[in-house]
Each structure stands twice: as C-alpha cells, then as structure tokens.
Write a protein that holds these residues in place. Sequence first.
Motif, short mmCIF file in Angstrom:
data_model
loop_
_atom_site.label_atom_id
_atom_site.label_comp_id
_atom_site.label_asym_id
_atom_site.label_seq_id
_atom_site.Cartn_x
_atom_site.Cartn_y
_atom_site.Cartn_z
N LEU A 175 98.94 106.19 -41.87
CA LEU A 175 97.82 105.42 -41.32
C LEU A 175 96.89 104.96 -42.45
O LEU A 175 96.56 103.78 -42.58
CB LEU A 175 97.08 106.30 -40.32
N SER A 205 98.24 102.37 -44.95
CA SER A 205 98.55 101.04 -44.46
C SER A 205 97.58 100.02 -45.03
O SER A 205 97.80 98.81 -44.94
CB SER A 205 98.46 101.00 -42.93
N ARG A 252 98.33 96.70 -46.70
CA ARG A 252 98.92 95.62 -45.91
C ARG A 252 97.91 94.87 -45.07
O ARG A 252 98.19 93.80 -44.57
CB ARG A 252 100.03 96.20 -45.02
N SER A 253 96.75 95.45 -44.87
CA SER A 253 95.76 94.75 -44.06
C SER A 253 94.48 94.56 -44.87
O SER A 253 93.45 95.11 -44.57
CB SER A 253 95.46 95.54 -42.79
N GLU A 312 90.58 91.92 -44.08
CA GLU A 312 90.21 91.45 -42.76
C GLU A 312 88.82 91.96 -42.39
O GLU A 312 88.05 91.28 -41.74
CB GLU A 312 91.23 91.93 -41.74
N LEU A 313 88.59 93.19 -42.80
CA LEU A 313 87.29 93.81 -42.54
C LEU A 313 86.60 94.06 -43.87
O LEU A 313 87.24 94.14 -44.91
CB LEU A 313 87.51 95.16 -41.86
N GLU A 348 83.27 98.88 -43.39
CA GLU A 348 83.73 99.01 -42.01
C GLU A 348 85.17 99.53 -41.97
O GLU A 348 85.52 100.36 -41.14
CB GLU A 348 83.64 97.67 -41.28
N MET A 349 85.97 99.03 -42.89
CA MET A 349 87.35 99.50 -42.95
C MET A 349 87.38 101.00 -43.15
O MET A 349 88.15 101.71 -42.49
CB MET A 349 88.07 98.78 -44.10
N VAL A 369 86.45 102.73 -39.92
CA VAL A 369 87.53 102.68 -38.93
C VAL A 369 88.62 103.68 -39.28
O VAL A 369 89.10 104.44 -38.42
CB VAL A 369 88.12 101.25 -38.85
N LEU A 370 89.04 103.67 -40.54
CA LEU A 370 90.12 104.57 -40.94
C LEU A 370 89.73 106.03 -40.72
O LEU A 370 90.52 106.84 -40.24
CB LEU A 370 90.47 104.34 -42.42
N ALA A 385 87.55 107.27 -38.60
CA ALA A 385 87.54 107.59 -37.17
C ALA A 385 88.96 107.74 -36.63
O ALA A 385 89.28 108.69 -35.89
CB ALA A 385 86.80 106.49 -36.40
N MET A 386 89.84 106.82 -37.03
CA MET A 386 91.22 106.88 -36.53
C MET A 386 91.92 108.13 -37.01
O MET A 386 92.64 108.79 -36.26
CB MET A 386 91.99 105.63 -36.99
#
Lengths: 190, 190
Positions: free
Chosen positions: B155, B158, B161-162, B165-166, B170-171, B174-175, B177-178
């Motif tokens: 997770l 990753s 690869r992204s 975008e954020l 914030e990224m 998010v990471l 929290a996930m």
Amino acid sequence: MTTPTRNRRAEILDAAAALFAERGFHGVSIEEIGAAVGVSGPALYRHFRGKEALLTEILLDISGRLSSAGATAAALDPAEALNVLLRGHIEFALGHPELIRVHERELHNVPEADRRAVRRLQRLYVEEWVGVVRDLHPGCAAARVRAAVHAVFGLLNSTPRSVGELGRAEMAAVLEAMALASLRAAVSGR
Amino acid sequence: MTTPTRNRRAEILDAAAALFAERGFHGVSIEEIGAAVGVSGPALYRHFRGKEALLTEILLDISGRLSSAGATAAALDPAEALNVLLRGHIEFALGHPELIRVHERELHNVPEADRRAVRRLQRLYVEEWVGVVRDLHPGCAAARVRAAVHAVFGLLNSTPRSVGELGRAEMAAVLEAMALASLRAAVSGR
DNA sequence: GCCTCACGTTAGTCGCCATTAACATTGACG
DNA sequence: CGTCAATGTTAATGGCGACTAACGTGAGGC
C-alpha cells in the motif's frame, strides 16, 4: 505432432509470462522461452513478431482479464459492485501472482507504440474502481479516491511477495478486510 | 575540477538509482550513467567494481535507510513505535519514489552472493514491523501479521505510481489513515 | 501424386554493452 | 621540479542474444 498441445501460441505466452515474472524481461532469452515449451529458439517467430510483441500481448491480456471481471460489476448497486471488483482482483492476484508481477514491473519494456494501448486499459480499470467508490462516497474528491484506489491495488498486488505464509482462503479474507477498511478510512478523511 | 561536487561516488549512486528506477537495470547502460554525472563510461570503474556492484550498493543503502528509521522506534511503547515506523516509511516513500521502485523491482539483478545480504536487511525491517504489531495485538498469529505487514508495504509503496495527484501532505495523511485502518482490520479478524 | 501451408530446425549476422587496456592530466607533497 | 595517487579519456575486446536465412517435413486439399 499435429499440435496435441491445445494452442502453441497460448502455451508460449504462458511460459513467457512465468519466466518474465521470475527473472524479468531482459533476464530471459528467446531461446529459453522456446525451451520452456519444447521448441527451440527462433521457432517463436512463427507465432510472434518478436520478443517485445510477446510482452505486449501478455500485458494486454492481463489488463483485459482484470477489466472484464469488472465489466460484470457495472450493472450492480455500488456496494455490490465494489465487492465484485474486490473479489475479482483478489482472485486474480492469488491465482496468478506471476501475471501480477509482470503487469507491475514490465510496462516500460513495451515498445512506445503499444504502451499507449496497455496504459489505456489500465486506466479504464482504475476508473471502474474510482467510479464505484465515488458512487459509494459522493462527497470525496476524485483525486483522493484515485490515490486511494492506487494504494489498494498496491495492497492487493503485494501478494506475490508474501506467498504461502497463509492459506489461500485466509489470505483472501485478510486482503478483503484490509482493502475495505483502508478504502473506508481514505474516503472518510474528508 | 578539484571535485567541487561533494562526492563523485555518491553522485554516481544517485544518478544510477534514478535511471534504474526509470528504465530498469538492463535498460540503462554504463555509458548513460556516466553521462548523467558528466563523465563518460568506463570512468565508473574507478569507483565501482561493475554495474552489478552499483545496484547492490544502492539496494543495501535503501534497506539500511529504512531500517535505521525503525531503529529509533525500538525504545518506544508499541503504539508510538508503530507511528514512528509508519511515518518514517511514508516520509521515505514520498521523498524518494525512485528508490522505492528500485528496491521493489531490481533485487533479482543483484548477484547471488550479495542478494543474501540485501534480503537479510529487508527481512530485518519487516521483522521490526511485525514485532511492533504483535506487541500491539498479542492474540494475532504471526503469519497473519506478517502477511498484513507485507500488504501495508504494498500500500505504502504504491506511491511512485500515483504521483502528484494529491499534495504531499494530504497524500501522507491518506496513506497513514489507510495503513492504520487496514492493519487494524487485519489483526482483528482473529 | 503434387502443391502449399504451417511449423520447425540449424547456422549465420549484427549490434549493443560491460569490461579492460593503454594512455593522459592534475594536484599534493617532498 | 619529480613522483605518486586519483581520476579521466578513448580505443579495443568479447560475449550474449535478438533476429534472419535457408532449408526440411509432414498433412490436407485437388
């Protein structure tokens, strides 16, 4: 001979995928791929234009398989659709860890011309997920959802690296629980 | 000349890592690595035994950096320790996506002899996480925890690869929290 | 009985690239 | 200055491996 083997073409693709997963595109020679299916070397050129064409076809097939599993989800209500997508992905990742590896690692070896097509399929698949998740959580910004979906893919695709520690059924259950929980956490942040 | 560049060696390692991340170990020639630091080709052999030695050193360094971030966590209580590990990993993944890529993809190009050492470091890092998580949830089977930790790495990794975008902050949120949510889900299953 | 198509085979060819050789340059230091 | 160590440079060298050529061969169709 009369091809007792179902389809030489498919056989070659499978063998090549397995070898690419194990040693990487450049770590495998045409000769070895041939040997893996019992013919030797240049015979492959009767079926494929070249080594790169082989890889391209493998990647297109993988993306297609993932997407198609998702196509059946389109008609369902969002919660069910997410379950279908998730179970489909887990099924695929646990059933074909080699393909996941190749799909993750080898895109840059696809010739420029074909890469667009592969990427398009990949993007379509991502967008299937994003659409479903956004239906479930309309208040969440698209960029955040996309990032979360990518992260979930990373989570699910980690499978090939943690093989066999758990039985397949338990592994599937763990992945499903983790994916759902992390998605929920991502979209509830804002 | 008098080496105004701090350390040619380190410079080469950085350039090589970036190139390997972008095009893969075999997709980059010694000549190109040299060019990236302003010298050309065989000059690298003044600093490294060969191309593979370069990769080995890069991978050892990455594993070392990850582990060391975790070493400071050892003295803390489990909940704090997990936070330190998690933030450290996220920091690293967001700050050096190229290194994460190389670390994930190129182990198989390290010569057999050195691969053991790299793997040892990787295993140590995983076990740091597993230890902390097991302290937090003593009832959970070790195999399940290990699988969950691998999934969390997937997770977090990753990220490359992204990209973009954020925003980075914030990224990271998010990471985090996930990762926490998915871990909790994994260990609460049994 | 031929022709041809599908598939293979073995023996080149060719280019790329890691590695090595042989030969500068330059700065520190006596 | 002269020497040495560090660091580069440009030319081989050598091997590996993708791809091509030239040449079977056997199975159907006619």
